[in-house]
Enzyme design. Structure first.
Site, PDB file in Angstrom:
ATOM      1  N   ARG A  13       0.836  -1.215   0.000  1.00 45.04           N
ATOM      2  CA  ARG A  13       0.000   0.000   0.000  1.00 45.04           C
ATOM      3  C   ARG A  13       0.869   1.264   0.000  1.00 45.04           C
ATOM      4  O   ARG A  13       1.053   1.884  -1.032  1.00 45.04           O
ATOM      5  CB  ARG A  13      -0.952  -0.052   1.219  1.00 45.04           C
ATOM      6  N   ASP A  14       1.438   1.618   1.136  1.00 47.16           N
ATOM      7  CA  ASP A  14       2.213   2.861   1.205  1.00 47.16           C
ATOM      8  C   ASP A  14       3.418   2.775   0.268  1.00 47.16           C
ATOM      9  O   ASP A  14       3.849   3.775  -0.306  1.00 47.16           O
ATOM     10  CB  ASP A  14       2.678   3.115   2.646  1.00 47.16           C
ATOM     11  N   HIS A 205       5.573   5.350  12.391  1.00 53.45           N
ATOM     12  CA  HIS A 205       5.507   5.187  10.929  1.00 53.45           C
ATOM     13  C   HIS A 205       6.452   6.229  10.323  1.00 53.45           C
ATOM     14  O   HIS A 205       6.107   7.382  10.139  1.00 53.45           O
ATOM     15  CB  HIS A 205       4.051   5.413  10.485  1.00 53.45           C
ATOM     16  N   HIS A 207       9.169   7.671   7.502  1.00 54.62           N
ATOM     17  CA  HIS A 207       9.707   7.673   6.138  1.00 54.62           C
ATOM     18  C   HIS A 207      11.181   8.074   6.248  1.00 54.62           C
ATOM     19  O   HIS A 207      11.599   8.708   7.215  1.00 54.62           O
ATOM     20  CB  HIS A 207       8.896   8.629   5.259  1.00 54.62           C
ATOM     21  N   CYS A 238       4.123   9.529  -0.596  1.00 51.76           N
ATOM     22  CA  CYS A 238       2.694   9.846  -0.592  1.00 51.76           C
ATOM     23  C   CYS A 238       2.431  10.842  -1.715  1.00 51.76           C
ATOM     24  O   CYS A 238       3.111  11.864  -1.802  1.00 51.76           O
ATOM     25  CB  CYS A 238       2.288  10.432   0.754  1.00 51.76           C
ATOM     26  N   ASN A 247       9.227   4.595   2.769  1.00 55.04           N
ATOM     27  CA  ASN A 247       9.106   4.173   4.165  1.00 55.04           C
ATOM     28  C   ASN A 247      10.451   3.596   4.574  1.00 55.04           C
ATOM     29  O   ASN A 247      11.245   3.184   3.737  1.00 55.04           O
ATOM     30  CB  ASN A 247       8.057   3.058   4.297  1.00 55.04           C
TER      31      ASN A 247
END
Ligand code: HMG
Ligand code: MG
Length: 287
Positions: A13-14, A205, A207, A238, A247
């Site tokens: 996903r990310d 979370h 990056h 993003c 990430n």
């Protein structure tokens, strides 16, 4: 016995949402199937967002329909609104996530509404998920800085996180969306958040824009956090956060955890092969 460190895999996903070239659905499915063999308990599989906003995730239903689900793994998805939730439910997502921002600028750019309006959208999602017995995770973006509004006051992060938990999220993942946090800013932010929320309900979370994600994880571990999001191959970014790099790499977090004698349950060799696989797919798609 070593302490457990939970690593929530974000790659499908990310990791992939920001890829300029569409990654073939079949490759996404293979990535998730390979990740399922690596030892994760949770894999963020896709997102049920508007395909106009994030074309790379338009195949979420097809991905969910074709992965081989391994018992014990939660295959999760982002759901920005009730429409996204209904789509996720039809696809039998095991867990969903609502995603808020600690800054107004990012909230508007990312989900086209204010922070207050976002809570109004999330409420029916969380209620429906509760009735369906589907766990809901919350994200808070821009925990130290916003690409539109500048530095984020730590009390905004605490307030938004607290609200998500009160609404029914089981955990809040604190997102350094553009990867600008340092150990100092991470600790200052966490000091404020930990005054109102126990570490067990928080995840980090990070990056890796400034190559400080591992240091920020170390700072978070020192303050009691034991759950971290990462993406295989350090994939990511993003689409609504200019400058956001990948990430933190799952392999890097798993290796660091091993050195520090934390138990992640992950198989380093399988992670390496899965990383090689997705990086070669990404290269082929970009060629
Ligand atoms: P909007 O345009 O305000 O929505 O977007 P709307 O309700 O006015 O609907 C517009 C159109 O979208 C309609 O279709 C809806 O049906 C459709 P039309 O009539 O024009 O054909 N629509 C949908 N279609 C499919 N699934 C849905 C859906 N909702 C509406 N769920 C919206 C508002 C929230 C939908 C939009 O802004 C959006 O999808 N945003 C998502 C952006 C995104 O995915 N960003 C990346 C994830 S967040 C992130 O990466 C940060 C994180 O990693 C943590 C960190 O690092 O900080 C989590
Ligand atoms: Mg992110």
């Amino acid at each position: 016995m070593s302490t457990k460190l939970n690593i929530f895999e974000m790659g499908p996903r990310d990791g992939l949402q920001n890829e300029k070239t569409l990654i073939p659905t079949v490759n996404k499915i293979e990535l998730i199937n390979r990740l399922s063999g690596c030892g994760f308990e949770k894999i963020e599989t896709s997102s049920f967002v508007s395909p106009k906003w994030v074309p790379q995730m338009a195949d979420a239903a097809e991905v969910f329909a074709n992965i081989v689900r391994k018992p014990g793994i939660r295959y999760t998805a982002l759901t920005p609104n009730i429409k996204g939730y209904e789509r996720a439910k039809s696809s039998a997502a095991d867990e969903v996530a609502v995603f808020a921002s600690a800054s107004e600028g990012f909230s508007k750019k990312n989900i086209n509404c204010s922070i207050k309006e976002s809570f109004e959208r999330f409420a029916p999602v969380i209620e429906a998920a509760k009735a369906d017995d589907i766990p809901v995770r919350g994200y808070v973006s821009c925990i130290v800085e916003c690409p539109y509004d500048g530095p984020t006051p730590a009390h905004n992060v605490a307030m938004v996180s607290e609200r998500l938990l009160q609404m029914g999220c089981y955990e809040v993942s604190l997102g350094d969306t553009t990867g600008v946090a340092t150990p100092e800013t991470t600790e200052a932010m966490l000091d404020a958040v930990l005054k109102v929320i126990p570490a067990e309900q928080l995840a980090g979370h990070f990056h890796d824009t400034r190559d400080l994600a591992l240091s920020n994880i170390m700072s978070s571990i020192k303050l009691g956090l034991r759950t971290f999001d990462s993406a295989i191959g350090g994939l990511g970014g993003c689409p609504y956060a200019p400058g956001a790099k990948g990430n933190v790499s799952t392999l890097a977090v798993a290796r660091m955890a091993e050195l520090l004698d934390y138990d992640t349950g992950l198989d380093i060799e399988k992670l390496k092969h899965t990383q090689e696989f997705i990086l070669s797919i990404k290269e082929a798609a970009a060629a």
